[in-house]
Design a protein around this motif. Structure first.
Motif, mmCIF file in Angstrom:
data_model
loop_
_atom_site.group_PDB
_atom_site.id
_atom_site.type_symbol
_atom_site.label_atom_id
_atom_site.label_comp_id
_atom_site.label_asym_id
_atom_site.label_seq_id
_atom_site.Cartn_x
_atom_site.Cartn_y
_atom_site.Cartn_z
ATOM 1 N N GLN A 21 -1.761 -2.996 11.865
ATOM 2 C CA GLN A 21 -2.034 -1.776 12.611
ATOM 3 C C GLN A 21 -0.964 -0.772 12.237
ATOM 4 O O GLN A 21 0.181 -1.137 11.967
ATOM 5 C CB GLN A 21 -2.022 -2.024 14.108
ATOM 6 C CG GLN A 21 -3.201 -2.826 14.581
ATOM 7 C CD GLN A 21 -3.256 -2.888 16.090
ATOM 8 O OE1 GLN A 21 -2.238 -2.873 16.764
ATOM 9 N NE2 GLN A 21 -4.456 -2.956 16.616
ATOM 10 N N SER A 76 -0.555 9.733 13.264
ATOM 11 C CA SER A 76 -1.453 8.919 12.449
ATOM 12 C C SER A 76 -1.671 7.588 13.130
ATOM 13 O O SER A 76 -0.742 6.989 13.668
ATOM 14 C CB SER A 76 -0.853 8.666 11.067
ATOM 15 O OG SER A 76 -0.604 9.865 10.395
ATOM 16 N N GLY A 78 -4.034 3.857 12.483
ATOM 17 C CA GLY A 78 -4.904 3.177 11.540
ATOM 18 C C GLY A 78 -4.822 1.681 11.683
ATOM 19 O O GLY A 78 -4.071 1.136 12.503
ATOM 20 N N GLU A 79 -5.613 1.038 10.878
ATOM 21 C CA GLU A 79 -5.639 -0.414 10.850
ATOM 22 C C GLU A 79 -6.019 -0.836 9.444
ATOM 23 O O GLU A 79 -6.508 -0.038 8.649
ATOM 24 C CB GLU A 79 -6.622 -0.972 11.871
ATOM 25 C CG GLU A 79 -8.023 -0.430 11.727
ATOM 26 C CD GLU A 79 -8.931 -0.827 12.864
ATOM 27 O OE1 GLU A 79 -10.104 -1.056 12.583
ATOM 28 O OE2 GLU A 79 -8.469 -0.921 14.014
ATOM 29 N N GLY A 80 -5.762 -2.061 9.166
ATOM 30 C CA GLY A 80 -6.092 -2.534 7.829
ATOM 31 C C GLY A 80 -5.930 -4.024 7.703
ATOM 32 O O GLY A 80 -5.595 -4.731 8.658
ATOM 33 N N ARG A 88 -6.903 -3.281 2.344
ATOM 34 C CA ARG A 88 -7.688 -2.149 2.839
ATOM 35 C C ARG A 88 -6.967 -1.544 4.034
ATOM 36 O O ARG A 88 -6.594 -2.245 4.960
ATOM 37 C CB ARG A 88 -9.079 -2.602 3.277
ATOM 38 C CG ARG A 88 -9.937 -1.465 3.760
ATOM 39 C CD ARG A 88 -11.333 -1.973 4.159
ATOM 40 N NE ARG A 88 -12.173 -0.888 4.572
ATOM 41 C CZ ARG A 88 -12.167 -0.338 5.774
ATOM 42 N NH1 ARG A 88 -11.348 -0.772 6.695
ATOM 43 N NH2 ARG A 88 -12.983 0.645 6.078
ATOM 44 N N MET A 89 -6.759 -0.230 3.984
ATOM 45 C CA MET A 89 -6.155 0.500 5.101
ATOM 46 C C MET A 89 -7.033 1.698 5.425
ATOM 47 O O MET A 89 -7.521 2.373 4.515
ATOM 48 C CB MET A 89 -4.754 1.006 4.746
ATOM 49 C CG MET A 89 -3.708 -0.072 4.572
ATOM 50 S SD MET A 89 -3.300 -0.933 6.079
ATOM 51 C CE MET A 89 -2.350 0.291 6.936
ATOM 52 N N GLN A 90 -7.223 1.934 6.697
ATOM 53 C CA GLN A 90 -7.937 3.113 7.147
ATOM 54 C C GLN A 90 -7.015 3.842 8.116
ATOM 55 O O GLN A 90 -6.681 3.306 9.184
ATOM 56 C CB GLN A 90 -9.238 2.734 7.834
ATOM 57 C CG GLN A 90 -10.044 3.931 8.271
ATOM 58 C CD GLN A 90 -11.394 3.521 8.837
ATOM 59 O OE1 GLN A 90 -11.817 2.380 8.709
ATOM 60 N NE2 GLN A 90 -12.058 4.460 9.473
ATOM 61 N N ILE A 91 -6.574 5.037 7.729
ATOM 62 C CA ILE A 91 -5.616 5.793 8.530
ATOM 63 C C ILE A 91 -6.198 7.166 8.827
ATOM 64 O O ILE A 91 -6.696 7.854 7.938
ATOM 65 C CB ILE A 91 -4.266 5.936 7.789
ATOM 66 C CG1 ILE A 91 -3.664 4.549 7.546
ATOM 67 C CG2 ILE A 91 -3.307 6.812 8.579
ATOM 68 C CD1 ILE A 91 -2.432 4.557 6.689
ATOM 69 N N ASP A 92 -6.132 7.561 10.101
ATOM 70 C CA ASP A 92 -6.596 8.863 10.548
ATOM 71 C C ASP A 92 -5.372 9.674 10.947
ATOM 72 O O ASP A 92 -4.602 9.258 11.818
ATOM 73 C CB ASP A 92 -7.543 8.699 11.744
ATOM 74 C CG ASP A 92 -8.040 10.031 12.267
ATOM 75 O OD1 ASP A 92 -8.209 10.964 11.462
ATOM 76 O OD2 ASP A 92 -8.252 10.134 13.490
ATOM 77 N N THR A 93 -5.163 10.821 10.306
ATOM 78 C CA THR A 93 -4.011 11.665 10.582
ATOM 79 C C THR A 93 -4.481 12.979 11.189
ATOM 80 O O THR A 93 -5.403 13.615 10.673
ATOM 81 C CB THR A 93 -3.210 11.929 9.298
ATOM 82 O OG1 THR A 93 -2.805 10.675 8.736
ATOM 83 C CG2 THR A 93 -1.979 12.765 9.582
ATOM 84 N N ASP A 119 -8.563 11.540 19.476
ATOM 85 C CA ASP A 119 -9.599 10.627 19.008
ATOM 86 C C ASP A 119 -10.007 9.743 20.167
ATOM 87 O O ASP A 119 -9.198 9.030 20.741
ATOM 88 C CB ASP A 119 -9.065 9.776 17.853
ATOM 89 C CG ASP A 119 -10.116 8.842 17.288
ATOM 90 O OD1 ASP A 119 -11.310 9.081 17.532
ATOM 91 O OD2 ASP A 119 -9.737 7.880 16.603
#
Length: 121
Positions: A21, A76, A78-80, A88-93, A119
């Motif tokens: 995370q 930011s 995210g999780e991955g 794999r990483m998905q990050i929202d900034t 969010d």
């Protein structure tokens, strides 16, 4: 312990250890609400008043005949998954920002701001 169990336990430990995370917060917390921005009066509000209300800016820009206070807050989340053969990483900034323009006498000439929506996901 069976040979299959001996192989399965380390694999499961690696799989669980691979989850990640991510959370990052940096900059100046957004103190510039819409209500605050509406109290600002060009030609009346001073640079000192803005700094007293919001604290030190992220950046000060000096131009010929005017100065700018720029406030920025970055967050930011995210999780991955991080594994030996696959990552794999998905990050929202999101960025909150405000900018204030002052004349050579330190009086506000213009201002603008934006606070990114939270969010809800």
């Amino acid at each position: 312990m069976t040979p299959v169990a001996r192989c399965l336990v380390p694999f499961l430990l690696l799989l669980v250890a691979g989850c990640a995370q991510y959370e990052n917060r940096r900059g100046v917390e957004a103190g510039w609400t819409d209500a605050y921005m509406q109290t600002l009066q060009p030609g009346v509000t001073t640079r000192a008043e803005v700094m007293a209300a919001l604290g030190p800016p992220s950046q000060v820009i000096a131009l010929e005949g005017e100065s700018i206070l720029y406030y920025l807050f970055e967050r930011s989340d995210g999780e991955g998954i991080v594994l030996v053969l696959y990552n794999r990483m998905q990050i929202d900034t999101q960025y909150d920002r405000a900018i204030f323009f002052f004349d050579q006498n330190g009086l506000l000439t213009d201002a603008a701001s934006r606070i990114a929506p939270a969010d809800n996901g």
